[in-house]
Design an enzyme around this catalytic site. Structure first.
Site, PDB file in Angstrom:
ATOM      1  N   HIS A  10      11.093  16.539 -21.049  1.00 20.35           N
ATOM      2  CA  HIS A  10      11.045  16.317 -22.496  1.00 20.35           C
ATOM      3  C   HIS A  10       9.627  16.707 -22.905  1.00 20.35           C
ATOM      4  O   HIS A  10       8.708  15.899 -22.890  1.00 20.35           O
ATOM      5  CB  HIS A  10      11.363  14.864 -22.849  1.00 20.35           C
ATOM      6  CG  HIS A  10      12.801  14.518 -22.567  1.00 20.35           C
ATOM      7  ND1 HIS A  10      13.303  13.252 -22.651  1.00 20.35           N
ATOM      8  CD2 HIS A  10      13.857  15.303 -22.200  1.00 20.35           C
ATOM      9  CE1 HIS A  10      14.607  13.268 -22.353  1.00 20.35           C
ATOM     10  NE2 HIS A  10      14.956  14.493 -22.071  1.00 20.35           N
TER      11      HIS A  10
ATOM     12  N   ASP B  64      24.135  16.374 -14.639  1.00 21.41           N
ATOM     13  CA  ASP B  64      22.917  16.756 -15.363  1.00 21.41           C
ATOM     14  C   ASP B  64      21.787  16.671 -14.336  1.00 21.41           C
ATOM     15  O   ASP B  64      21.309  15.582 -14.017  1.00 21.41           O
ATOM     16  CB  ASP B  64      22.692  15.791 -16.534  1.00 21.41           C
ATOM     17  CG  ASP B  64      21.497  16.184 -17.399  1.00 21.41           C
ATOM     18  OD1 ASP B  64      20.694  17.037 -16.980  1.00 21.41           O
ATOM     19  OD2 ASP B  64      21.363  15.601 -18.504  1.00 21.41           O
TER      20      ASP B  64
ATOM     21  N   HIS C 253      23.342  11.676 -29.474  1.00 17.32           N
ATOM     22  CA  HIS C 253      21.977  12.145 -29.164  1.00 17.32           C
ATOM     23  C   HIS C 253      21.690  13.468 -29.857  1.00 17.32           C
ATOM     24  O   HIS C 253      22.596  14.100 -30.411  1.00 17.32           O
ATOM     25  CB  HIS C 253      21.772  12.267 -27.639  1.00 17.32           C
ATOM     26  CG  HIS C 253      22.743  13.199 -26.963  1.00 17.32           C
ATOM     27  ND1 HIS C 253      22.601  14.564 -26.977  1.00 17.32           N
ATOM     28  CD2 HIS C 253      23.862  12.945 -26.234  1.00 17.32           C
ATOM     29  CE1 HIS C 253      23.588  15.110 -26.291  1.00 17.32           C
ATOM     30  NE2 HIS C 253      24.373  14.162 -25.828  1.00 17.32           N
TER      31      HIS C 253
ATOM     32  N   ASP D 217       0.821  -1.218   0.000  1.00 13.10           N
ATOM     33  CA  ASP D 217       0.000   0.000   0.000  1.00 13.10           C
ATOM     34  C   ASP D 217       0.855   1.269   0.000  1.00 13.10           C
ATOM     35  O   ASP D 217       0.425   2.327   0.457  1.00 13.10           O
ATOM     36  CB  ASP D 217      -0.972  -0.008   1.194  1.00 13.10           C
ATOM     37  CG  ASP D 217      -0.228  -0.099   2.511  1.00 13.10           C
ATOM     38  OD1 ASP D 217       1.000  -0.348   2.492  1.00 13.10           O
ATOM     39  OD2 ASP D 217      -0.868   0.087   3.555  1.00 13.10           O
TER      40      ASP D 217
ATOM     41  N   GLU E  99      22.166  21.092 -25.854  1.00  6.47           N
ATOM     42  CA  GLU E  99      23.002  20.225 -25.033  1.00  6.47           C
ATOM     43  C   GLU E  99      23.889  19.276 -25.826  1.00  6.47           C
ATOM     44  O   GLU E  99      23.751  18.057 -25.739  1.00  6.47           O
ATOM     45  CB  GLU E  99      22.118  19.419 -24.077  1.00  6.47           C
ATOM     46  CG  GLU E  99      20.936  18.699 -24.734  1.00  6.47           C
ATOM     47  CD  GLU E  99      20.158  17.850 -23.715  1.00  6.47           C
ATOM     48  OE1 GLU E  99      20.790  17.050 -23.008  1.00  6.47           O
ATOM     49  OE2 GLU E  99      18.917  17.998 -23.647  1.00  6.47           O
TER      50      GLU E  99
ATOM     51  N   HIS F 156      22.378   8.390 -19.538  1.00  6.24           N
ATOM     52  CA  HIS F 156      21.468   8.551 -18.391  1.00  6.24           C
ATOM     53  C   HIS F 156      21.983   7.728 -17.203  1.00  6.24           C
ATOM     54  O   HIS F 156      21.312   6.845 -16.689  1.00  6.24           O
ATOM     55  CB  HIS F 156      20.037   8.173 -18.775  1.00  6.24           C
ATOM     56  CG  HIS F 156      19.371   9.225 -19.623  1.00  6.24           C
ATOM     57  ND1 HIS F 156      18.096   9.102 -20.131  1.00  6.24           N
ATOM     58  CD2 HIS F 156      19.809  10.425 -20.065  1.00  6.24           C
ATOM     59  CE1 HIS F 156      17.796  10.181 -20.848  1.00  6.24           C
ATOM     60  NE2 HIS F 156      18.818  10.996 -20.822  1.00  6.24           N
TER      61      HIS F 156
ATOM     62  N   GLU G 161      24.716  21.858 -21.091  1.00  4.18           N
ATOM     63  CA  GLU G 161      23.297  22.015 -21.418  1.00  4.18           C
ATOM     64  C   GLU G 161      22.716  23.278 -20.790  1.00  4.18           C
ATOM     65  O   GLU G 161      22.833  23.493 -19.578  1.00  4.18           O
ATOM     66  CB  GLU G 161      22.518  20.799 -20.892  1.00  4.18           C
ATOM     67  CG  GLU G 161      21.012  20.893 -21.094  1.00  4.18           C
ATOM     68  CD  GLU G 161      20.277  19.623 -20.700  1.00  4.18           C
ATOM     69  OE1 GLU G 161      20.735  18.925 -19.769  1.00  4.18           O
ATOM     70  OE2 GLU G 161      19.236  19.337 -21.321  1.00  4.18           O
TER      71      GLU G 161
ATOM     72  N   ARG H   5      29.256  17.057 -21.488  1.00  6.51           N
ATOM     73  CA  ARG H   5      28.003  17.612 -22.007  1.00  6.51           C
ATOM     74  C   ARG H   5      27.814  18.968 -21.341  1.00  6.51           C
ATOM     75  O   ARG H   5      28.136  19.129 -20.160  1.00  6.51           O
ATOM     76  CB  ARG H   5      26.805  16.686 -21.723  1.00  6.51           C
ATOM     77  CG  ARG H   5      25.468  17.257 -22.169  1.00  6.51           C
ATOM     78  CD  ARG H   5      24.338  16.212 -22.274  1.00  6.51           C
ATOM     79  NE  ARG H   5      23.918  15.655 -21.000  1.00  6.51           N
ATOM     80  CZ  ARG H   5      24.174  14.411 -20.608  1.00  6.51           C
ATOM     81  NH1 ARG H   5      24.876  13.598 -21.387  1.00  6.51           N
ATOM     82  NH2 ARG H   5      23.744  13.972 -19.443  1.00  6.51           N
TER      83      ARG H   5
ATOM     84  N   ASP I 216      16.527  22.152 -16.973  1.00  2.40           N
ATOM     85  CA  ASP I 216      17.337  21.003 -17.395  1.00  2.40           C
ATOM     86  C   ASP I 216      18.739  21.543 -17.677  1.00  2.40           C
ATOM     87  O   ASP I 216      18.936  22.236 -18.679  1.00  2.40           O
ATOM     88  CB  ASP I 216      16.697  20.370 -18.645  1.00  2.40           C
ATOM     89  CG  ASP I 216      17.353  19.057 -19.042  1.00  2.40           C
ATOM     90  OD1 ASP I 216      18.267  18.594 -18.332  1.00  2.40           O
ATOM     91  OD2 ASP I 216      16.941  18.498 -20.079  1.00  2.40           O
TER      92      ASP I 216
ATOM     93  N   HIS J 243      15.693  19.374 -27.018  1.00  2.00           N
ATOM     94  CA  HIS J 243      14.309  18.925 -26.856  1.00  2.00           C
ATOM     95  C   HIS J 243      13.527  20.075 -26.247  1.00  2.00           C
ATOM     96  O   HIS J 243      14.087  20.943 -25.589  1.00  2.00           O
ATOM     97  CB  HIS J 243      14.223  17.655 -25.994  1.00  2.00           C
ATOM     98  CG  HIS J 243      14.866  17.780 -24.632  1.00  2.00           C
ATOM     99  ND1 HIS J 243      14.240  18.397 -23.565  1.00  2.00           N
ATOM    100  CD2 HIS J 243      16.073  17.391 -24.183  1.00  2.00           C
ATOM    101  CE1 HIS J 243      15.038  18.353 -22.519  1.00  2.00           C
ATOM    102  NE2 HIS J 243      16.171  17.755 -22.858  1.00  2.00           N
TER     103      HIS J 243
ATOM    104  N   TYR K 145      31.497  12.028 -26.033  1.00  2.00           N
ATOM    105  CA  TYR K 145      31.637  10.946 -25.052  1.00  2.00           C
ATOM    106  C   TYR K 145      32.634   9.934 -25.600  1.00  2.00           C
ATOM    107  O   TYR K 145      32.348   9.248 -26.580  1.00  2.00           O
ATOM    108  CB  TYR K 145      30.276  10.280 -24.814  1.00  2.00           C
ATOM    109  CG  TYR K 145      29.167  11.296 -24.541  1.00  2.00           C
ATOM    110  CD1 TYR K 145      28.878  11.728 -23.251  1.00  2.00           C
ATOM    111  CD2 TYR K 145      28.427  11.841 -25.603  1.00  2.00           C
ATOM    112  CE1 TYR K 145      27.881  12.671 -23.001  1.00  2.00           C
ATOM    113  CE2 TYR K 145      27.434  12.786 -25.374  1.00  2.00           C
ATOM    114  CZ  TYR K 145      27.159  13.194 -24.082  1.00  2.00           C
ATOM    115  OH  TYR K 145      26.178  14.128 -23.859  1.00  2.00           O
TER     116      TYR K 145
HETATM  117  N1  GLY Z   1      18.236  15.413 -18.364  1.00  2.00           N
HETATM  118  C1  GLY Z   1      17.833  14.690 -19.499  1.00  2.00           C
HETATM  119  C2  GLY Z   1      18.149  15.428 -20.711  1.00  2.00           C
HETATM  120  O1  GLY Z   1      19.030  16.261 -20.704  1.00  2.00           O
HETATM  121  O2  GLY Z   1      17.514  15.300 -21.723  1.00  2.00           O
HETATM  122 MN    MN Z   2      17.974  17.804 -21.726  1.00  2.00          MN
HETATM  123 MN    MN Z   3      19.673  17.246 -18.957  1.00  2.00          MN
END
Ligand code: GLY
Ligand code: MN
Ligand code: MN
Length: 434
Positions: free
Chosen positions: A354, A262, A343, A50, A380, A245, A404, A402, A273, A347, A384
């Site tokens: 997202h 991140d 990637h 529960d 972003e 991720h 962003e 990265r 983000d 986004h 890598y």
């Molecule tokens: N934090 C996930 C992304 O940057 O899309």
């Molecule tokens: Mn992002």
């Molecule tokens: Mn991110």
């Protein structure tokens, strides 16, 4: 001190009743006459027995009237332009249940605080909505959002007799454009997240664990009244940054490595983000600086490409071009660009990290949509290099970067909403010396 704090707290931005009303009338305005549009809550998720995971309302409901409870639905009934109303379905008041899981608005609360012209307990859903559907030509419902409501809707949905339409085609088109109040929400999420990134960079030193920087950041999120992280925080030392991720955050922070963070919070439903990558000991090595500066150049070029009329594909191609050219200079074949930058660059960002775009965040249609003032998205790029990748000179292996930021499209071009976190090499090193 406490006075100062509460004065600050009372100035916290929030979405006004008027904004909700404006959004709902715009949504109603876009519906066909003789229609009913049903927007259902997110399901609750059981963790065990529960015990539930923290509940997060559907972003569409947060957007329309902010109703926070599960097992609820907003039903918009439109007879004509002039004859419209919101009918809500909510959990019944129940003192015994409320003592366990929290006070419920009930039907009275739905009418008093969430603009319902009519409110019913959710057990009446089939009966009341069935009648509305029977007298309408068009029904807006999106399957797949809540399995429980899908079953209930199927019972009253007479296939073939009415026109079934997707309400998200209207709603998500609206959600793509942020007004000044929404931009203030994202800016507040960004301000808190920036404070957290700076605190993590200042605390960072060899010997700490990744989760200790996560803890520093998430303390600041909560301490500032943010509801939750906007997504699971990523704190990745050195080669772990190759895992895009990476969320286990159990590793150690090592001298000579960089750490990729991140992480950002959600404020009043709106997400920031942010990613920053910096040396664990506060000083870039020559190789780290080369890779980092290349990603930063790509990011800045991509941000400059974001303006009305351009597309996210243009933004991505700009970043990719700078990275490709730069790889060649590092002695790495640019034919592997897709391996080292696997990637997208951007986004959409808003109530979801997202966020909604045209027919899906990741779709080509979404990426091809022309940018216009009020749209918010991330920029972003990253590079890598796995620790064992022989396509890369040894000195660069295990480096992952990265960077962003969150960008608002304006009439003149764009505004970066996350500029409080330093990203130039000299600024990062100066921040970490202090
Ligand atoms: N934090 C996930 C992304 O940057 O899309
Ligand atoms: Mn992002
Ligand atoms: Mn991110």
């Amino acid at each position: 001190m406490s006075n100062h704090k509460s004065a600050r707290a009372s100035r916290r931005p929030s979405i006004t009743a008027r904004s909700y009303q404006t959004r709902m009338s715009k949504f109603l305005g876009a519906l066909k006459p003789n229609s009913v549009a049903i927007i259902v809550s997110n399901p609750e998720r059981t963790r065990s027995n529960d015990t539930e995971y923290p509940y997060r309302q559907s972003s569409d409901i947060l957007y329309l009237n902010g109703f926070p409870e599960p097992e609820s639905a907003l039903v918009f009934h439109k007879v004509s332009r002039k004859e419209t109303k919101l009918v809500m379905f909510v959990r019944a008041k129940d003192a015994a249940r409320e003592q366990w899981t929290g006070i419920r608005a009930g039907t009275e609360g739905a009418a008093a605080h969430f603009f319902a012209a009519e409110a019913h307990t959710v057990d009446k859903f089939e009966e009341v909505v069935g009648k509305l559907i029977a007298s309408s030509d068009n029904v807006y419902y999106k399957f797949g959002r809540n399995p429980e409501f899908d079953k209930r809707f199927e019972k009253i949905w007479a296939e073939g007799q009415r026109n079934l339409l997707n309400p998200e085609n209207i709603l998500h088109g609206m959600r793509m454009f942020k007004n000044a109040a929404e931009v203030r929400m994202i800016e507040e999420a960004a301000r808190i997240s920036a404070e957290a990134h700076i605190a993590a960079a200042k605390r960072c030193r060899p010997g700490l664990k990744e989760y200790q920087l996560q803890a520093t950041m998430e303390f600041i999120f909560t301490d500032n009244g943010a509801m939750a992280p906007a997504y699971t925080s990523i704190v990745a030392n050195g080669p772990s940054g190759w895992v895009l991720h990476y969320i286990s955050n159990q590793g150690g922070l090592k001298r000579g490595d960089m750490v990729l963070i991140d992480a950002a919070c959600e404020y009043q439903g709106y997400a920031a983000d942010i990613t920053r990558t910096f040396p664990v000991n506060g000083k870039f090595t020559a190789e780290q600086a080369q890779v980092y500066q290349l990603v930063l150049d790509a990011q800045e070029a991509a941000i400059n490409a974001a303006k009305p009329g351009a597309t996210l594909r243009d933004v991505h191609e700009t970043a990719q071009k700078v990275l490709s050219d730069g790889l060649a200079k590092l002695g790495i074949s640019e034919e592997h660009i897709r391996a080292f930058f696997p990637h997208g660059t951007s986004h959409w960002l808003g109530l979801d990290v997202h966020d909604v775009g045209t027919n899906g965040t990741r779709s080509d249609k979404g990426k091809a949509r022309k940018l216009a003032p009020g749209m918010v998205f991330t920029v972003e790029p990253g590079l890598y290099f796995a620790a064992d990748d022989t396509r890369v000179p040894e000195k660069y292996r295990g480096i992952a970067v990265r960077i962003e930021d969150d960008v608002l499209v304006t009439e003149a071009g764009n505004r970066v909403l996350t500029s409080l976190v330093p990203k130039a090499i000299a600024d990062i090193e100066a921040m970490m010396r202090r």
